[in-house]
Design a protein around this motif. Structure first.
Motif, PDB file in Angstrom:
ATOM      1  N   GLU A 190       0.710  -1.159   0.036  1.00 39.99           N
ATOM      2  CA  GLU A 190      -0.042   0.014   0.023  1.00 39.99           C
ATOM      3  C   GLU A 190       0.798   1.263  -0.031  1.00 39.99           C
ATOM      4  O   GLU A 190       0.330   2.263  -0.559  1.00 39.99           O
ATOM      5  CB  GLU A 190      -0.913  -0.029   1.263  1.00 39.99           C
ATOM      6  CG  GLU A 190      -1.985   1.190   1.184  1.00 39.99           C
ATOM      7  CD  GLU A 190      -3.221   1.038   2.286  1.00 39.99           C
ATOM      8  OE1 GLU A 190      -3.795   1.937   2.215  1.00 39.99           O
ATOM      9  OE2 GLU A 190      -3.194   0.075   2.812  1.00 39.99           O
ATOM     10  N   GLU A 194       0.511   4.056  -2.917  1.00 38.29           N
ATOM     11  CA  GLU A 194       0.134   5.310  -2.634  1.00 38.29           C
ATOM     12  C   GLU A 194       1.201   6.563  -3.057  1.00 38.29           C
ATOM     13  O   GLU A 194       0.768   7.530  -3.678  1.00 38.29           O
ATOM     14  CB  GLU A 194       0.230   5.727  -1.010  1.00 38.29           C
ATOM     15  CG  GLU A 194      -0.419   7.035  -0.596  1.00 38.29           C
ATOM     16  CD  GLU A 194      -0.092   7.260   1.093  1.00 38.29           C
ATOM     17  OE1 GLU A 194      -0.766   7.970   1.372  1.00 38.29           O
ATOM     18  OE2 GLU A 194       0.310   6.334   1.619  1.00 38.29           O
ATOM     19  N   LYS A 225      -8.212   3.115  -4.248  1.00 37.89           N
ATOM     20  CA  LYS A 225      -8.184   3.984  -2.799  1.00 37.89           C
ATOM     21  C   LYS A 225      -7.303   5.229  -2.713  1.00 37.89           C
ATOM     22  O   LYS A 225      -7.878   6.232  -2.290  1.00 37.89           O
ATOM     23  CB  LYS A 225      -7.777   3.039  -1.643  1.00 37.89           C
ATOM     24  CG  LYS A 225      -7.464   3.591  -0.361  1.00 37.89           C
ATOM     25  CD  LYS A 225      -7.095   2.627   0.803  1.00 37.89           C
ATOM     26  CE  LYS A 225      -6.960   3.206   2.122  1.00 37.89           C
ATOM     27  NZ  LYS A 225      -6.309   2.351   3.064  1.00 37.89           N
ATOM     28  N   TYR A 226      -6.445   5.312  -3.750  1.00 41.52           N
ATOM     29  CA  TYR A 226      -5.562   6.389  -3.826  1.00 41.52           C
ATOM     30  C   TYR A 226      -5.726   7.300  -5.092  1.00 41.52           C
ATOM     31  O   TYR A 226      -4.828   8.034  -5.450  1.00 41.52           O
ATOM     32  CB  TYR A 226      -4.118   6.247  -3.652  1.00 41.52           C
ATOM     33  CG  TYR A 226      -3.860   5.716  -2.240  1.00 41.52           C
ATOM     34  CD1 TYR A 226      -3.651   6.463  -0.904  1.00 41.52           C
ATOM     35  CD2 TYR A 226      -3.965   4.177  -2.026  1.00 41.52           C
ATOM     36  CE1 TYR A 226      -3.580   6.131   0.269  1.00 41.52           C
ATOM     37  CE2 TYR A 226      -3.530   3.771  -0.764  1.00 41.52           C
ATOM     38  CZ  TYR A 226      -3.555   4.866   0.229  1.00 41.52           C
ATOM     39  OH  TYR A 226      -3.361   4.030   1.629  1.00 41.52           O
ATOM     40  N   LYS A 228      -5.299   6.064  -8.218  1.00 46.77           N
ATOM     41  CA  LYS A 228      -4.362   5.902  -9.195  1.00 46.77           C
ATOM     42  C   LYS A 228      -4.940   5.042 -10.373  1.00 46.77           C
ATOM     43  O   LYS A 228      -5.886   4.298 -10.334  1.00 46.77           O
ATOM     44  CB  LYS A 228      -3.405   4.889  -8.497  1.00 46.77           C
ATOM     45  CG  LYS A 228      -2.799   5.192  -7.295  1.00 46.77           C
ATOM     46  CD  LYS A 228      -1.762   6.745  -7.489  1.00 46.77           C
ATOM     47  CE  LYS A 228      -1.201   7.087  -6.208  1.00 46.77           C
ATOM     48  NZ  LYS A 228      -0.534   8.471  -6.324  1.00 46.77           N
TER      49      LYS A 228
END
Length: 288
Positions: A190, A194, A225-226, A228
């Motif tokens: 993760e 990130e 979640k980020y 990307k």
């Protein structure tokens, strides 16, 4: 678990879930505990068994007894005689252990979607055996409730590996997680995602099954979640692979560059060359 009780360890004509047992899995765990291990990651796919994990638990000191207070036989056939579970002689170190169980199915223990009905046939079970084993496992689950408040035959995944998921969840300090979730946590990817510009993932073949908990979708979910972008490379893709776009993979690319045999495609040198060439062209479009 497949290294001790896996279906690939026996020939087709030897497959018989009435006889096969998870006892060897328990032996491995016990040996590891005796060597000082307290934290376990265990994959429970590919079993030849349907004993509800009673073999494994027996190796760890649980006693599965019949009406005459005698140990039941190993294998699913023993469950027919199960009357009581004794926990007095469980190895004490088990309380100090935690288990992350890699489980990529959501089957309950019993019923039409249970381990006997869904996976029994590939393990050598006849229709009559499936009916019997399902009834025996249901009885086992009810008896398990008398010694474990965590026993839940309907919990998603407890039917994995012929009920081994049920044994872990009911009788050990365990959590059931998807395999990719455990792997991503363990490698701490993760942090890398990130700070990445683009996330790249892939597998041998992208198809409709990819979205069912496989690695590329696990990576894509974390990447989103980020916020990307996610690119996937694959040896080949099917028409159904487009569903991957709905699960976080922004674009995917097959790497085969011409007509080839399967053997040629799987050759490491050819795969490396094909992947390198395809990735180079994709990233020229992005960054040049």
């Amino acid at each position: 678990m497949a290294s001790a009780s896996g279906i690939t360890l026996i020939s087709d004509n030897e497959r018989n879930p009435l006889e096969t047992t998870t006892y060897g899995v328990g032996e491995i765990i016990k040996d590891a505990i005796n060597r000082g291990c307290k934290r376990f990651i265990i994959g429970i796919g590919g079993s030849a068994t349907n004993d509800g994990g009673t073999g494994m638990l027996t190796a760890l000191g649980y006693e599965f007894l019949d009406k005459n207070n005698k140990p039941i036989a190993l294998g699913a056939k023993g469950l027919n005689d199960l009357y009581r579970i004794n926990i007095d002689n469980v190895i004490p170190q088990l309380k100090e252990c935690s288990f992350n169980i890699a489980c990529d199915v959501t089957n309950p223990l019993c019923g039409e979607s249970g381990c006997s009905a869904v996976y029994g046939p590939q393990k050598g079970a006849t229709p009559e055996m499936i009916k019997d084993m399902d009834e025996w496992l249901n009885n086992y689950a009810e008896i398990a409730k008398t010694v474990s408040a965590k026993a839940d035959k309907d919990y998603a995944g407890v039917g994995a590996a012929g009920g081994l998921g049920f044994a872990f969840l009911s009788f050990t300090n365990a959590v059931l997680k998807s395999g990719i979730e455990i792997v991503l946590e363990e490698i701490n990817i993760e942090n890398d995602i990130e700070t990445a510009d683009i996330v790249v993932t892939g597998e041998g073949r992208l198809d409709s099954q990819t979205v069912m908990g496989k690695a590329p979708i696990g990576v894509a979910r974390l990447a989103k979640k980020y916020g990307k972008k996610v690119i996937a490379f694959s040896g080949c893709v099917t028409d159904e692979a487009e569903v991957c776009n709905e699960y976080g993979i922004d674009a995917f690319f097959p790497i085969l560059r011409g007509v080839t045999t399967l053997e040629e495609a799987l050759d490491v040198r050819n795969a490396y060359k094909n992947l390198t060439a395809t990735a180079c062209q994709v990233f020229r479009l992005i960054f040049k």
